[in-house]
Design a protein around this motif. Structure first.
Motif, PDB file in Angstrom:
ATOM      1  N   SER A 158      -4.567   8.847  -6.448  1.00  0.00           N
ATOM      2  CA  SER A 158      -5.588   7.808  -6.559  1.00  0.00           C
ATOM      3  C   SER A 158      -6.255   7.522  -5.222  1.00  0.00           C
ATOM      4  O   SER A 158      -7.312   6.894  -5.174  1.00  0.00           O
ATOM      5  CB  SER A 158      -4.968   6.514  -7.106  1.00  0.00           C
ATOM      6  OG  SER A 158      -4.382   6.721  -8.375  1.00  0.00           O
ATOM      7  N   PHE A 159      -5.645   7.991  -4.143  1.00  0.00           N
ATOM      8  CA  PHE A 159      -6.170   7.740  -2.806  1.00  0.00           C
ATOM      9  C   PHE A 159      -7.069   8.895  -2.372  1.00  0.00           C
ATOM     10  O   PHE A 159      -6.756  10.065  -2.597  1.00  0.00           O
ATOM     11  CB  PHE A 159      -5.020   7.595  -1.802  1.00  0.00           C
ATOM     12  CG  PHE A 159      -4.290   6.287  -1.898  1.00  0.00           C
ATOM     13  CD1 PHE A 159      -4.464   5.300  -0.938  1.00  0.00           C
ATOM     14  CD2 PHE A 159      -3.411   6.046  -2.943  1.00  0.00           C
ATOM     15  CE1 PHE A 159      -3.778   4.102  -1.018  1.00  0.00           C
ATOM     16  CE2 PHE A 159      -2.725   4.846  -3.036  1.00  0.00           C
ATOM     17  CZ  PHE A 159      -2.913   3.871  -2.069  1.00  0.00           C
ATOM     18  N   SER A 185      -7.623   8.133   7.664  1.00  0.00           N
ATOM     19  CA  SER A 185      -7.002   7.186   6.746  1.00  0.00           C
ATOM     20  C   SER A 185      -7.055   7.741   5.335  1.00  0.00           C
ATOM     21  O   SER A 185      -7.800   8.688   5.048  1.00  0.00           O
ATOM     22  CB  SER A 185      -7.717   5.828   6.801  1.00  0.00           C
ATOM     23  OG  SER A 185      -9.027   5.931   6.280  1.00  0.00           O
ATOM     24  N   VAL A 186      -6.264   7.155   4.441  1.00  0.00           N
ATOM     25  CA  VAL A 186      -6.374   7.449   3.013  1.00  0.00           C
ATOM     26  C   VAL A 186      -6.663   6.121   2.322  1.00  0.00           C
ATOM     27  O   VAL A 186      -6.031   5.101   2.619  1.00  0.00           O
ATOM     28  CB  VAL A 186      -5.086   8.110   2.452  1.00  0.00           C
ATOM     29  CG1 VAL A 186      -4.902   9.504   3.029  1.00  0.00           C
ATOM     30  CG2 VAL A 186      -3.854   7.275   2.737  1.00  0.00           C
ATOM     31  N   ASP A 187      -7.644   6.126   1.413  1.00  0.00           N
ATOM     32  CA  ASP A 187      -8.157   4.871   0.864  1.00  0.00           C
ATOM     33  C   ASP A 187      -8.104   4.870  -0.656  1.00  0.00           C
ATOM     34  O   ASP A 187      -8.338   5.895  -1.304  1.00  0.00           O
ATOM     35  CB  ASP A 187      -9.607   4.649   1.310  1.00  0.00           C
ATOM     36  CG  ASP A 187      -9.764   4.739   2.824  1.00  0.00           C
ATOM     37  OD1 ASP A 187      -8.944   4.125   3.527  1.00  0.00           O
ATOM     38  OD2 ASP A 187     -10.689   5.426   3.292  1.00  0.00           O
ATOM     39  N   LEU A 188      -7.821   3.671  -1.183  1.00  0.00           N
ATOM     40  CA  LEU A 188      -7.856   3.456  -2.629  1.00  0.00           C
ATOM     41  C   LEU A 188      -8.812   2.313  -2.904  1.00  0.00           C
ATOM     42  O   LEU A 188      -8.572   1.171  -2.501  1.00  0.00           O
ATOM     43  CB  LEU A 188      -6.460   3.120  -3.165  1.00  0.00           C
ATOM     44  CG  LEU A 188      -6.400   2.678  -4.637  1.00  0.00           C
ATOM     45  CD1 LEU A 188      -6.868   3.812  -5.556  1.00  0.00           C
ATOM     46  CD2 LEU A 188      -4.990   2.232  -5.011  1.00  0.00           C
ATOM     47  N   VAL A 245       0.839  -1.206   0.000  1.00  0.00           N
ATOM     48  CA  VAL A 245       0.000   0.000   0.000  1.00  0.00           C
ATOM     49  C   VAL A 245       0.867   1.247   0.000  1.00  0.00           C
ATOM     50  O   VAL A 245       0.577   2.237  -0.701  1.00  0.00           O
ATOM     51  CB  VAL A 245      -0.946  -0.001   1.218  1.00  0.00           C
ATOM     52  CG1 VAL A 245      -1.754   1.293   1.267  1.00  0.00           C
ATOM     53  CG2 VAL A 245      -1.882  -1.198   1.158  1.00  0.00           C
ATOM     54  N   SER A 299      -5.710   0.783   2.169  1.00  0.00           N
ATOM     55  CA  SER A 299      -5.741   1.943   3.062  1.00  0.00           C
ATOM     56  C   SER A 299      -4.436   2.094   3.831  1.00  0.00           C
ATOM     57  O   SER A 299      -3.785   1.103   4.173  1.00  0.00           O
ATOM     58  CB  SER A 299      -6.886   1.816   4.069  1.00  0.00           C
ATOM     59  OG  SER A 299      -8.133   1.715   3.426  1.00  0.00           O
ATOM     60  N   PHE A 322       0.939   4.102  -2.876  1.00  0.00           N
ATOM     61  CA  PHE A 322       0.680   5.510  -2.566  1.00  0.00           C
ATOM     62  C   PHE A 322       1.798   6.398  -3.086  1.00  0.00           C
ATOM     63  O   PHE A 322       1.536   7.494  -3.606  1.00  0.00           O
ATOM     64  CB  PHE A 322       0.520   5.701  -1.056  1.00  0.00           C
ATOM     65  CG  PHE A 322       0.235   7.124  -0.658  1.00  0.00           C
ATOM     66  CD1 PHE A 322      -1.050   7.640  -0.762  1.00  0.00           C
ATOM     67  CD2 PHE A 322       1.252   7.952  -0.211  1.00  0.00           C
ATOM     68  CE1 PHE A 322      -1.317   8.969  -0.419  1.00  0.00           C
ATOM     69  CE2 PHE A 322       0.997   9.269   0.137  1.00  0.00           C
ATOM     70  CZ  PHE A 322      -0.295   9.777   0.027  1.00  0.00           C
ATOM     71  N   THR A 341     -10.454  -2.432  -0.714  1.00  0.00           N
ATOM     72  CA  THR A 341      -9.889  -1.107  -0.500  1.00  0.00           C
ATOM     73  C   THR A 341      -8.495  -1.215   0.103  1.00  0.00           C
ATOM     74  O   THR A 341      -8.289  -1.968   1.070  1.00  0.00           O
ATOM     75  CB  THR A 341     -10.777  -0.273   0.441  1.00  0.00           C
ATOM     76  OG1 THR A 341     -12.081  -0.154  -0.131  1.00  0.00           O
ATOM     77  CG2 THR A 341     -10.202   1.112   0.657  1.00  0.00           C
ATOM     78  N   THR A 347       1.183  11.056   5.818  1.00  0.00           N
ATOM     79  CA  THR A 347       0.744   9.790   5.233  1.00  0.00           C
ATOM     80  C   THR A 347       1.928   8.905   4.868  1.00  0.00           C
ATOM     81  O   THR A 347       1.931   7.701   5.142  1.00  0.00           O
ATOM     82  CB  THR A 347      -0.127  10.050   3.983  1.00  0.00           C
ATOM     83  OG1 THR A 347      -1.241  10.869   4.353  1.00  0.00           O
ATOM     84  CG2 THR A 347      -0.645   8.747   3.419  1.00  0.00           C
TER      85      THR A 347
END
Length: 208
Positions: free
Chosen positions: A49-50, A56-59, A39, A68, A43, A66, A93
């Motif tokens: 894309s996140f 949190s940061v999610d894709l 992940v 994260s 990132f 997902t 992040t």
């Protein structure tokens, strides 16, 4: 004699169970560390894309699952945005993703050392009186496991400081981190005891 045999048998069974649990724990932690690494790399390659989700940061990957980077680690929790609905804080992040990967890897290494130690001691119990537990590899494994447990919370603390300096908020505690440091120190002390035992063993062997 019968009581001693029963005790040895019980310890052997307990050691076998501990070995299995330690190996399972190590395997799971290595998987988590590997996923965290994947992940983090994704990132770094494509941060846009996140989507930011405060903690949190999610894709979203094709609606199937997902990926994260979550803003929590041990006793620490971090906001990966400077403010609600704001952009992703890149420094926080990236630092948190790296810290999660490192902490899980350190815990996996600690579990791996304990699994190997359980195996060594189980072999010693099976050998009976002809073997001694005071061996260098036992002390080395205890030392390494102890330091892994001590360093992991330090990584979490450093990451918390980095996130704070990067302008994000968060919370921190000492329960889990304190327990890990305490257990790590205990393992280092037990390693010193084994070192002392090895010294006595060498003196006894020299007299025989």
């Amino acid at each position: 004699m019968a009581t001693t045999k029963k005790l040895s048998f019980g310890l052997d069974k307990a050691g076998g169970a501990a070995l299995i649990l330690a190996r399972i724990g190590a395997a799971l932690l290595w998987i988590i560390a590997a996923l965290a690494a994947v992940v983090w790399v994704v990132f770094l390659i494509s941060p846009r894309s996140f989507a930011a989700n405060y903690g949190s940061v999610d894709l979203n990957v094709g609606g199937a699952f997902t990926l994260s980077i979550k803003g929590d680690l041990l006793d620490y929790s971090y906001n990966l945005q400077n403010f609600h609905d704001g952009p992703v804080n890149m420094v926080a992040t990236i630092s948190t993703g790296l810290a999660r990967m490192v902490v899980y890897a350190l815990l996996a290494l600690a579990f791996s050392e304990m699994a190997a130690l359980c195996k060594d001691l189980t072999v010693w119990l099976a050998d009976g009186r002809d073997a001694t537990p005071f061996q260098g590899m036992v002390s080395d494994r205890l030392n390494r496991a102890g330091w892994y447990l001590i360093v992991a919370p330090i990584v979490g603390l450093v990451n918390f400081i980095v996130c704070f300096l990067a302008g994000t908020g968060g919370n921190w505690g000492l329960w889990m981190s304190g327990m890990m440091v305490m257990i790590g120190i205990i393992l280092l002390l037990i390693a010193r005891i084994f070192d002392y035992g090895m010294g006595l063993q060498r003196e006894v062997d020299g007299l025989l």
